[in-house]
Design a protein around this motif. Structure first.
Motif, PDB file in Angstrom:
ATOM      1  N   PHE A  84       0.895  -1.160   0.000  1.00 54.64           N
ATOM      2  CA  PHE A  84       0.000   0.000   0.000  1.00 54.64           C
ATOM      3  C   PHE A  84       0.932   1.208   0.000  1.00 54.64           C
ATOM      4  O   PHE A  84       1.292   1.734   1.045  1.00 54.64           O
ATOM      5  N   TYR A  85       1.373   1.586  -1.219  1.00 52.05           N
ATOM      6  CA  TYR A  85       2.458   2.561  -1.348  1.00 52.05           C
ATOM      7  C   TYR A  85       2.111   3.926  -0.785  1.00 52.05           C
ATOM      8  O   TYR A  85       3.012   4.707  -0.471  1.00 52.05           O
ATOM      9  N   TRP A  99       4.255 -14.118  -4.143  1.00 50.33           N
ATOM     10  CA  TRP A  99       3.816 -14.642  -2.849  1.00 50.33           C
ATOM     11  C   TRP A  99       2.297 -14.674  -2.847  1.00 50.33           C
ATOM     12  O   TRP A  99       1.642 -14.023  -3.670  1.00 50.33           O
ATOM     13  N   TYR A 107      -3.595   6.505  -7.159  1.00 44.79           N
ATOM     14  CA  TYR A 107      -3.476   5.140  -7.674  1.00 44.79           C
ATOM     15  C   TYR A 107      -4.728   4.874  -8.494  1.00 44.79           C
ATOM     16  O   TYR A 107      -5.839   5.182  -8.061  1.00 44.79           O
ATOM     17  N   ASN A 148      -5.277  -2.736   4.781  1.00 40.99           N
ATOM     18  CA  ASN A 148      -5.814  -3.604   3.727  1.00 40.99           C
ATOM     19  C   ASN A 148      -6.732  -2.871   2.758  1.00 40.99           C
ATOM     20  O   ASN A 148      -7.374  -3.494   1.914  1.00 40.99           O
ATOM     21  N   ARG A 168     -12.253  -1.736  -1.039  1.00 39.52           N
ATOM     22  CA  ARG A 168     -11.227  -2.051  -2.033  1.00 39.52           C
ATOM     23  C   ARG A 168     -11.738  -3.149  -2.969  1.00 39.52           C
ATOM     24  O   ARG A 168     -12.673  -3.878  -2.658  1.00 39.52           O
ATOM     25  N   GLY A 223      -2.177  -9.225  -7.462  1.00 39.34           N
ATOM     26  CA  GLY A 223      -2.699  -8.381  -6.378  1.00 39.34           C
ATOM     27  C   GLY A 223      -2.801  -6.903  -6.686  1.00 39.34           C
ATOM     28  O   GLY A 223      -3.667  -6.214  -6.136  1.00 39.34           O
ATOM     29  N   PHE A 224      -1.936  -6.397  -7.574  1.00 36.41           N
ATOM     30  CA  PHE A 224      -1.950  -4.937  -7.778  1.00 36.41           C
ATOM     31  C   PHE A 224      -3.237  -4.446  -8.411  1.00 36.41           C
ATOM     32  O   PHE A 224      -3.543  -3.256  -8.340  1.00 36.41           O
ATOM     33  N   GLY A 250      -6.030  -5.070  -7.250  1.00 39.40           N
ATOM     34  CA  GLY A 250      -6.963  -4.876  -6.131  1.00 39.40           C
ATOM     35  C   GLY A 250      -6.803  -3.520  -5.482  1.00 39.40           C
ATOM     36  O   GLY A 250      -6.329  -3.381  -4.342  1.00 39.40           O
ATOM     37  N   ILE A 251      -7.228  -2.495  -6.173  1.00 37.83           N
ATOM     38  CA  ILE A 251      -7.044  -1.107  -5.734  1.00 37.83           C
ATOM     39  C   ILE A 251      -7.761  -0.846  -4.402  1.00 37.83           C
ATOM     40  O   ILE A 251      -8.878  -1.306  -4.191  1.00 37.83           O
TER      41      ILE A 251
END
Ligand SMILES: Nc1nc2c(c(=O)[nH]1)N[C@H]1C(S)=C(S)[C@@H](COP(=O)(O)O)O[C@H]1N2
Ligand SMILES: [Mo]
Length: 317
Positions: free
Chosen positions: A75-76, A135, A187, A216, A221, A229-230, A232-233
């Protein structure tokens, strides 16, 4: 377009969260512990937790322990390290929250999120999740089918894609402050309309029966379990129906490494590493036992493969 609808439960059929969480706890053994529910626990949580019923598409794998689900995150907006979101998201205020549904729809609307949640058939879905970094986790999400929301908005005939936008709040998100602007904000992500309408695609507002922890993606989200996974905003404020393929954050940042589709595909390696296997977070650590082979579409091919019939998935990665 998928025309899928599951029966709405009558109020008497809704399993109280304590009941099914108890069932889940039995399945997960000692996975759910008070200690695991750490930093970022929603102080605004509904007293009784979320009321959901078990939905379709329950993975058979063991859920990842809650402490890993909430302390190993990307979560940048809160930093680059996996531990940063748990450490730096406590000041984030996920309520009140509005979610706007707009663009090429007959009924655009700005929803108050809690009103939306109250009006939607809430389900728990145990999904396998696979990150592009190789992962994976297994997460019991609470939420509702995105198709329900889009159907109400009524996409117009020329709507072909759905674009999503995360919140911008540099005062509450240290990763958005100048000097730390690793990505360009907000994002953004996107799906083709049929992908958005697929019954697997949900908007999650909770996990393990509780409101989504900030790290999360509180308070709402996207979860698309056959994609990396990316897609999944997190912390979504805007959903927009559009005619053309929308930009997506990681594709914009590095188009050779991250495509628009981002379907989990063990046969298409990332330019810098293999995608053929994955490290299972919370299962046996780094020394053996914790790795498994990655499955095409993350194992959801039966539900999604037909959407990509005739496409070259090496080019449309
Ligand atoms: N707004 C926003 N959404 C985001 C990200 C992000 O940095 N910002 N990271 C993505 C990536 S790379 C992953 S793997 C998942 C991680 O979700 P989780 O931390 O709940 O497991 O969130 C995705 N959604
Ligand atoms: Mo990721």
């Amino acid at each position: 377009m998928a025309r899928w609808s599951y029966p709405r439960p009558s109020p008497g059929e809704i399993t109280p969260r304590s009941v099914w969480l108890g069932r889940r706890q039995m399945l997960a053994g000692a996975a759910v512990t008070a200690a695991g529910w750490g930093a970022g626990r929603a102080s605004h949580a509904y007293g009784a937790g979320l009321h959901t019923r078990p939905g379709p598409f329950q993975a058979t794998e063991k859920p990842t322990p809650l402490t890993d689900v909430t302390h190993y995150n990307n979560f940048y907006e809160f930093g680059l390290d996996k531990s940063d979101p748990a450490t730096y998201s406590a000041a984030f205020q996920p309520r009140p929250w509005t979610l706007s549904v707009e663009g090429l729809v007959a009924h655009p609307r700005v929803w108050d999120l809690d009103q939306l949640i109250a009006s939607m058939p809430m389900e728990e879905r145990l999904y396998r999740m696979r990150c592009v970094e190789a992962w994976s986790m297994v997460i019991p999400w609470d939420g509702f089918a995105l198709s329900e929301l889009l159907r109400q908005a009524e996409p117009l005939g020329n709507a072909r894609y759905v674009s999503f936008e995360s919140v911008v709040r540099p005062d509450q998100m240290p990763g958005q402050r100048s000097g730390l602007d690793t990505l360009s904000w907000p994002y953004v992500e996107g799906l083709r309309l049929d992908e958005a309408m697929n019954p697997l695609t949900i908007l999650a507002v909770g996990l393990y029966g509780e409101m989504l922890p900030n790290q999360n993606g509180a308070p709402v989200r996207l979860v698309v379990p056959w994609k990396y996974g990316f897609k999944g905003i997190k912390s979504i404020t805007r959903i927009r129906l559009v005619a053309d393929m929308p930009p997506t954050t990681w594709n914009r940042m590095s188009p050779d490494e991250y495509g628009f589709y981002a379907n989990v595909n063990p046969e298409v390696d990332h330019p810098r590493w293999s995608q053929s296997s994955e490290r299972v977070i919370g299962a046996g650590g780094f020394f053996g036992g914790g790795r498994k082979k990655t499955l095409m579409f993350n194992g959801y091919g039966e539900q999604v493969a037909s959407m990509y019939a005739g496409m070259d998935l090496r080019t449309s990665y």
